[in-house]
Write a protein that holds these residues in place. Structure first.
Motif, mmCIF file in Angstrom:
data_model
loop_
_atom_site.group_PDB
_atom_site.id
_atom_site.type_symbol
_atom_site.label_atom_id
_atom_site.label_comp_id
_atom_site.label_asym_id
_atom_site.label_seq_id
_atom_site.Cartn_x
_atom_site.Cartn_y
_atom_site.Cartn_z
ATOM 1 N N LEU A 46 -14.568 7.684 10.593
ATOM 2 C CA LEU A 46 -14.076 8.808 10.007
ATOM 3 C C LEU A 46 -12.541 8.718 9.667
ATOM 4 O O LEU A 46 -11.719 9.688 8.630
ATOM 5 N N GLY A 47 -12.138 7.320 9.820
ATOM 6 C CA GLY A 47 -10.621 7.022 9.688
ATOM 7 C C GLY A 47 -10.580 5.819 10.032
ATOM 8 O O GLY A 47 -10.616 5.535 11.432
ATOM 9 N N ILE A 48 -9.322 5.274 9.157
ATOM 10 C CA ILE A 48 -8.494 3.923 9.852
ATOM 11 C C ILE A 48 -7.142 4.926 10.068
ATOM 12 O O ILE A 48 -6.362 4.849 9.011
ATOM 13 N N LEU A 49 -6.743 4.760 11.030
ATOM 14 C CA LEU A 49 -5.489 5.507 11.702
ATOM 15 C C LEU A 49 -4.049 4.477 11.897
ATOM 16 O O LEU A 49 -4.011 4.148 12.625
ATOM 17 N N GLU A 50 -3.151 4.865 10.593
ATOM 18 C CA GLU A 50 -2.708 4.218 10.149
ATOM 19 C C GLU A 50 -1.038 4.269 9.874
ATOM 20 O O GLU A 50 -1.152 5.208 8.936
ATOM 21 N N PRO A 51 0.491 3.883 9.797
ATOM 22 C CA PRO A 51 1.155 4.326 9.223
ATOM 23 C C PRO A 51 0.667 4.552 7.947
ATOM 24 O O PRO A 51 0.480 3.204 6.966
ATOM 25 N N ASP A 52 2.045 4.933 6.964
ATOM 26 C CA ASP A 52 1.520 5.622 5.410
ATOM 27 C C ASP A 52 2.315 5.039 4.430
ATOM 28 O O ASP A 52 3.888 5.134 4.934
ATOM 29 N N ASP A 53 1.923 3.182 4.440
ATOM 30 C CA ASP A 53 2.169 3.452 3.541
ATOM 31 C C ASP A 53 3.592 2.512 4.021
ATOM 32 O O ASP A 53 5.056 3.367 2.845
ATOM 33 N N LEU A 54 4.572 2.241 4.715
ATOM 34 C CA LEU A 54 5.645 1.338 5.202
ATOM 35 C C LEU A 54 5.894 0.242 3.900
ATOM 36 O O LEU A 54 5.352 -0.379 3.783
ATOM 37 N N PRO A 55 7.051 0.446 3.390
ATOM 38 C CA PRO A 55 7.776 -0.329 2.753
ATOM 39 C C PRO A 55 7.722 -1.539 3.695
ATOM 40 O O PRO A 55 7.769 -1.471 4.938
ATOM 41 N N GLU A 56 8.093 -2.752 3.110
ATOM 42 C CA GLU A 56 8.075 -3.840 3.673
ATOM 43 C C GLU A 56 9.028 -4.962 3.035
ATOM 44 O O GLU A 56 10.231 -4.163 1.651
ATOM 45 N N GLY A 57 9.850 -5.710 3.114
ATOM 46 C CA GLY A 57 10.363 -6.676 2.500
ATOM 47 C C GLY A 57 11.474 -6.588 1.749
ATOM 48 O O GLY A 57 12.828 -6.810 1.003
ATOM 49 N N LEU A 58 12.178 -5.217 2.757
ATOM 50 C CA LEU A 58 13.486 -4.660 2.715
ATOM 51 C C LEU A 58 14.358 -5.298 3.283
ATOM 52 O O LEU A 58 14.021 -6.753 4.271
ATOM 53 N N ASP A 59 15.375 -5.158 3.172
ATOM 54 C CA ASP A 59 17.068 -6.240 3.588
ATOM 55 C C ASP A 59 17.344 -5.816 4.641
ATOM 56 O O ASP A 59 18.369 -4.794 4.853
ATOM 57 N N GLU A 60 17.058 -6.130 5.811
ATOM 58 C CA GLU A 60 16.952 -5.965 7.094
ATOM 59 C C GLU A 60 18.197 -5.621 7.410
ATOM 60 O O GLU A 60 18.655 -4.139 8.250
#
Length: 414
Positions: free
Chosen positions: A22-36
């Motif tokens: 029915l679905g794979i519940l994952e966070p919605d397109d979270l950013p990656e590789g930002l300058d933390e």
């Protein structure tokens, strides 16, 4: 379709027919590789509802920085350097700064764990200690009767700063904010008084206003006095994607709103089978922590369905009262009834598992001894694939996957 789930430091996959999912519940397109580091510095430069930290703290003042222990994913070592730079800019001496790891009701940490959390540079510059529930100062009592007993070193400091990460919490609504103070650096008795409100309907994940547990926590922190917080939201790779700093409530609320925009996932219907992982280490160190993923999964499974809970649990149950109750009761409802008569901290998580078990079967895929798991209200399975075969008995077909169950909150569409 291949479904993947993290268990400790490894990944397990299982193949299922596409039409069953029915679905794979994952966070919605979270950013990656930002300058933390830049995100944290920006938050410190633009505090919410507060002056800048360097404008709050005086040069001759002592500072207690409260942060999470090793059971939490908060990347203190990424946040602390910028906080210390702000304090040094204000003239605060290194010897006047103490980093306190809020243990709550958890075990003491090793020195290696403290060095990892603080970072080697900070660990060598400032005092780093675990909170001590046996050496506290009594501040008062909340309106709900919770004693406000706080680590003496935290209360002795002129200024208190809290560091944390924001994710869903199954009865406090969200982690972070004032939670660093209560239960972070409080006593077992105080935590027990606060957590007894978990059985109330409004004590649930994603709820702040009207949540008796959260309101009690924030009343306690207000009486203690928190001068500043830095809270972050992490992506599924445990990278900082949002940082908010400033007022203990206002900055926390802003971080919660960011979390909701990515981690609250709507579903059209509940599934026969939910496969859920806490997301791997360190969140699944023991069953006591892995339970959080199970509690989120309960919103996605239909009554009479099954939940496959994936977590290493390499340290076993993780808490003595929790272990006692998990091994003592064979009927879930007996546990639920007993926690309402006799609230015991630690045992409350066993009761929370029992509440889910009343709704659905629970299969545990872990590194625990299956013979021990079999003595509980859970059913052991050697792999996700084996657990799925067991869960399919009785004609269960549809599946929802939650690879990051501790952070993902399903919400059934109205």
């Amino acid at each position: 379709m291949e479904l993947s789930f993290r268990i400790g430091s490894r990944t397990e996959t299982v193949s299922v027919d596409d039409e069953r999912v029915l679905g794979i519940l994952e966070p919605d397109d979270l950013p990656e590789g930002l300058d933390e580091e830049a995100l944290v510095r920006k938050a410190l430069a633009n505090p919410v509802g507060s002056r800048k930290l360097s404008e709050i703290v005086g040069a001759d003042e002592t500072v207690a920085i409260v942060t999470s222990d090793i059971t939490r994913p908060c990347p203190t070592w990424k946040i602390l350097p910028s906080v210390l730079d702000e304090l040094y800019r204000a003239g605060v001496k290194k010897e006047n700064i103490t980093l306190v790891f809020g243990l709550g009701s958890h075990r003491h940490q090793t020195e290696a764990e403290m060095i990892h959390l603080a970072g080697e540079k900070a660990y060598s510059e400032i005092t780093c200690v675990d909170s001590d529930p046996d050496d506290t100062f009594h501040v008062g009592t909340t309106e709900r009767g919770t004693p406000i007993d706080i680590d003496r070193r935290v209360m002795a400091a002129d200024r208190r700063i809290c560091i944390g990460n924001v994710e869903y919490h199954y009865f406090a609504g969200y982690s972070g904010g004032a939670k660093a103070i209560m239960p972070g650096v409080s006593t077992r008795d105080a935590i027990q008084y606060n957590h007894r409100h978990m059985v109330k309907p409004d004590s649930c994940a994603g709820r702040l206003e009207g949540n008796p547990v959260r309101e009690d926590i924030e009343e306690a922190a207000a009486k203690v006095g928190v001068d500043f917080i830095v809270n972050v939201v992490l992506n599924t790779r445990k990278e900082i994607v949002c940082a908010e700093a400033g007022d203990v409530t206002a900055a926390h609320r802003k971080a919660c709103a960011y979390l909701d925009s990515y981690y609250r996932r709507e579903i059209d219907e509940q599934a026969d089978i939910v496969i859920v992982s806490q997301g791997g280490a360190p969140k699944d160190l023991n069953l006591y922590q892995t339970q959080k993923a199970l509690d989120n999964a309960k919103h996605a499974v239909r009554a009479g369905g099954a939940v496959i809970l994936c977590g290493s649990c390499a340290e076993g149950f993780g808490e003595s009262h929790f272990e006692e109750w998990m091994l003592k009761y064979t009927e879930p409802h007996d546990m639920v009834e007993e926690i309402q008569r006799n609230f015991i901290l630690g045992a409350h998580k066993a009761a929370a598992i029992a509440m889910v078990r009343e709704k659905a079967d629970i299969y545990l895929v872990s590194d625990m001894d299956p013979a021990i798991v079999a003595k509980t209200i859970l059913k052991p399975a050697a792999s996700v694939e084996e657990a799925l075969k067991l869960a399919e008995e009785g004609g269960r077909k549809t599946i929802l996957a939650m690879p990051f169950g501790g952070s993902t909150l399903p919400k059934l569409k109205q």
